[in-house]
Motif scaffolding. Structure first.
Motif, PDB file in Angstrom:
ATOM      1  N   ILE A 180       5.129   7.488  18.635  1.00 16.47           N
ATOM      2  CA  ILE A 180       3.779   8.044  18.649  1.00 16.47           C
ATOM      3  C   ILE A 180       3.322   8.322  17.223  1.00 16.47           C
ATOM      4  O   ILE A 180       4.132   8.494  16.311  1.00 16.47           O
ATOM      5  CB  ILE A 180       3.730   9.346  19.469  1.00 16.47           C
ATOM      6  CG1 ILE A 180       4.687  10.385  18.862  1.00 16.47           C
ATOM      7  CG2 ILE A 180       4.070   9.084  20.929  1.00 16.47           C
ATOM      8  CD1 ILE A 180       4.616  11.731  19.501  1.00 16.47           C
ATOM      9  N   THR A 227      -1.279   9.268  23.250  1.00 15.48           N
ATOM     10  CA  THR A 227       0.096   9.753  23.355  1.00 15.48           C
ATOM     11  C   THR A 227       0.333  10.411  24.710  1.00 15.48           C
ATOM     12  O   THR A 227       1.333  10.141  25.382  1.00 15.48           O
ATOM     13  CB  THR A 227       0.382  10.766  22.228  1.00 15.48           C
ATOM     14  OG1 THR A 227       0.284  10.108  20.968  1.00 15.48           O
ATOM     15  CG2 THR A 227       1.770  11.364  22.382  1.00 15.48           C
ATOM     16  N   LEU A 234      10.506  11.439  22.107  1.00 14.43           N
ATOM     17  CA  LEU A 234       9.350  11.112  21.288  1.00 14.43           C
ATOM     18  C   LEU A 234       9.770  11.050  19.832  1.00 14.43           C
ATOM     19  O   LEU A 234      10.573  11.863  19.379  1.00 14.43           O
ATOM     20  CB  LEU A 234       8.246  12.159  21.446  1.00 14.43           C
ATOM     21  CG  LEU A 234       7.654  12.384  22.827  1.00 14.43           C
ATOM     22  CD1 LEU A 234       6.479  13.343  22.734  1.00 14.43           C
ATOM     23  CD2 LEU A 234       7.217  11.081  23.462  1.00 14.43           C
ATOM     24  N   THR A 283       0.503   7.768  27.367  1.00 18.03           N
ATOM     25  CA  THR A 283       1.768   7.032  27.342  1.00 18.03           C
ATOM     26  C   THR A 283       2.886   7.834  28.001  1.00 18.03           C
ATOM     27  O   THR A 283       3.683   7.294  28.779  1.00 18.03           O
ATOM     28  CB  THR A 283       2.157   6.703  25.883  1.00 18.03           C
ATOM     29  OG1 THR A 283       1.159   5.861  25.307  1.00 18.03           O
ATOM     30  CG2 THR A 283       3.499   5.990  25.822  1.00 18.03           C
ATOM     31  N   ARG A 327       2.036  10.964  15.412  1.00 19.89           N
ATOM     32  CA  ARG A 327       1.870  12.403  15.557  1.00 19.89           C
ATOM     33  C   ARG A 327       0.928  13.014  14.527  1.00 19.89           C
ATOM     34  O   ARG A 327       0.426  14.125  14.723  1.00 19.89           O
ATOM     35  CB  ARG A 327       3.231  13.094  15.479  1.00 19.89           C
ATOM     36  CG  ARG A 327       4.141  12.731  16.639  1.00 19.89           C
ATOM     37  CD  ARG A 327       5.398  13.564  16.636  1.00 19.89           C
ATOM     38  NE  ARG A 327       6.243  13.271  15.488  1.00 19.89           N
ATOM     39  CZ  ARG A 327       7.424  13.853  15.274  1.00 19.89           C
ATOM     40  NH1 ARG A 327       7.868  14.758  16.108  1.00 19.89           N
ATOM     41  NH2 ARG A 327       8.155  13.532  14.226  1.00 19.89           N
ATOM     42  N   TRP A 366      -0.952  17.938  15.931  1.00 20.78           N
ATOM     43  CA  TRP A 366       0.143  17.450  16.762  1.00 20.78           C
ATOM     44  C   TRP A 366       1.498  17.839  16.192  1.00 20.78           C
ATOM     45  O   TRP A 366       2.461  18.032  16.907  1.00 20.78           O
ATOM     46  CB  TRP A 366       0.033  15.935  16.892  1.00 20.78           C
ATOM     47  CG  TRP A 366       1.156  15.344  17.703  1.00 20.78           C
ATOM     48  CD1 TRP A 366       2.164  14.549  17.258  1.00 20.78           C
ATOM     49  CD2 TRP A 366       1.387  15.518  19.100  1.00 20.78           C
ATOM     50  NE1 TRP A 366       3.001  14.215  18.279  1.00 20.78           N
ATOM     51  CE2 TRP A 366       2.538  14.784  19.432  1.00 20.78           C
ATOM     52  CE3 TRP A 366       0.733  16.216  20.117  1.00 20.78           C
ATOM     53  CZ2 TRP A 366       3.053  14.724  20.723  1.00 20.78           C
ATOM     54  CZ3 TRP A 366       1.244  16.152  21.396  1.00 20.78           C
ATOM     55  CH2 TRP A 366       2.378  15.417  21.692  1.00 20.78           C
TER      56      TRP A 366
END
Length: 273
Positions: A140, A151, A117, A154, A142, A4
């Motif tokens: 989040i 994620t 984010l 969301t 990550r 991510w």
């Protein structure tokens, strides 16, 4: 490095140039003071009861005010702003942009205020955590691959509610002369929510109109060092190109959507000064 949150090969020593035209120290200090005052004003709006007898969120502040405030932040540090392209539409929208600097965040908000984010650790930071939460930041995890589906869900739910969400799909900052590949996962949220994608291209140029890496915030660079480098530079311009909206029915899978949003084959090489 995680799936991510990938890492870019850019480093301050190899990629970040020194400004050829440096501002005097007093001017650089004044610029940083102006930025600090603007940030404090923003904190006051978010955290203090103004007008309604309760703390406000950025979502309750007129979009025009947020856009102007974000432009002032960038201008206060000595960077000119040039925005080209069509205005983003209203309603649910996924804003995606390449990532070079901490300046990218206010620049995107100057295009259209959106929910950003951020890693979940920021929620626990003093001052910054409460401000980010009031500002509508989506926290989040990550670094956890297992958290990726949550994620995406969301982000999709937020888009369905009619909000704009701003994302840097490269997952890491690059110097501006090199560029990363847009990661596909976040584009699934736009497909799931059935909302358009608005690509934005951010470039920083010097007085000579060459691409500048002075604003880049890469590798082990510190925020303080980056702030001073930008504030003490002269002739920097941030060019924000708002590209045409990609309709939700133009692409059926996230891979082709990510490629279309990036607009060209990514560069995988490091920049050379």
């Amino acid at each position: 490095m995680s799936a991510w949150l990938p890492a870019a090969p850019c480093t301050p020593g190899q990629c970040v140039e020194r400004s050829r035209a440096a501002a005097a120290v007093p001017l650089a200090v004044l610029r940083l003071i102006a930025v600090a005052l603007l940030l404090l004003a923003g904190v006051a709006v978010v955290l203090t009861p103004l007008g309604r007898g309760r703390p406000r969120r950025w979502g309750t502040v007129p979009a025009a005010v947020v856009r102007c405030w974000c432009r002032w932040i960038v201008r206060a540090v000595g960077v000119r702003v040039r925005v080209t392209g069509a205005a983003p539409p209203g309603g649910g929208l996924l804003l995606v942009a390449n990532h070079v600097s901490w300046l990218d965040v206010p620049l995107l908000a100057a295009v259209r205020p959106a929910r950003m984010l951020a890693k979940s650790d920021i929620r626990r930071w003093p001052v910054a955590g409460p401000v980010a939460a009031r500002g509508g930041v989506l926290f989040i995890e990550r670094d956890r691959l297992r958290a990726l589906p949550d994620t995406v869900a969301t982000i999709a739910d937020t888009l369905r509610e009619g909000a704009a969400v701003a994302v840097f799909p490269e997952g890491s900052t690059w110097c501006g002369r090199a560029q990363g590949r847009f990661r596909r996962a976040v584009f699934q949220a736009a497909l799931d929510a059935g909302v358009p994608v608005q690509p934005v291209r951010i470039r920083y140029r010097s007085r000579e109109r060459a691409v500048s890496t002075v604003p880049a915030f890469v590798g082990e660079d510190t925020l303080l060092a980056s702030l001073w480098r930008v504030a003490s530079a002269r002739g920097l311009t941030a060019e924000v190109e708002v590209r045409p909206v990609i309709a939700p029915d133009r692409h059926s899978d996230r891979r082709t959507l990510a490629h279309a949003a990036q607009g060209r084959a990514p560069s995988k090489s490091m920049c050379a000064l």
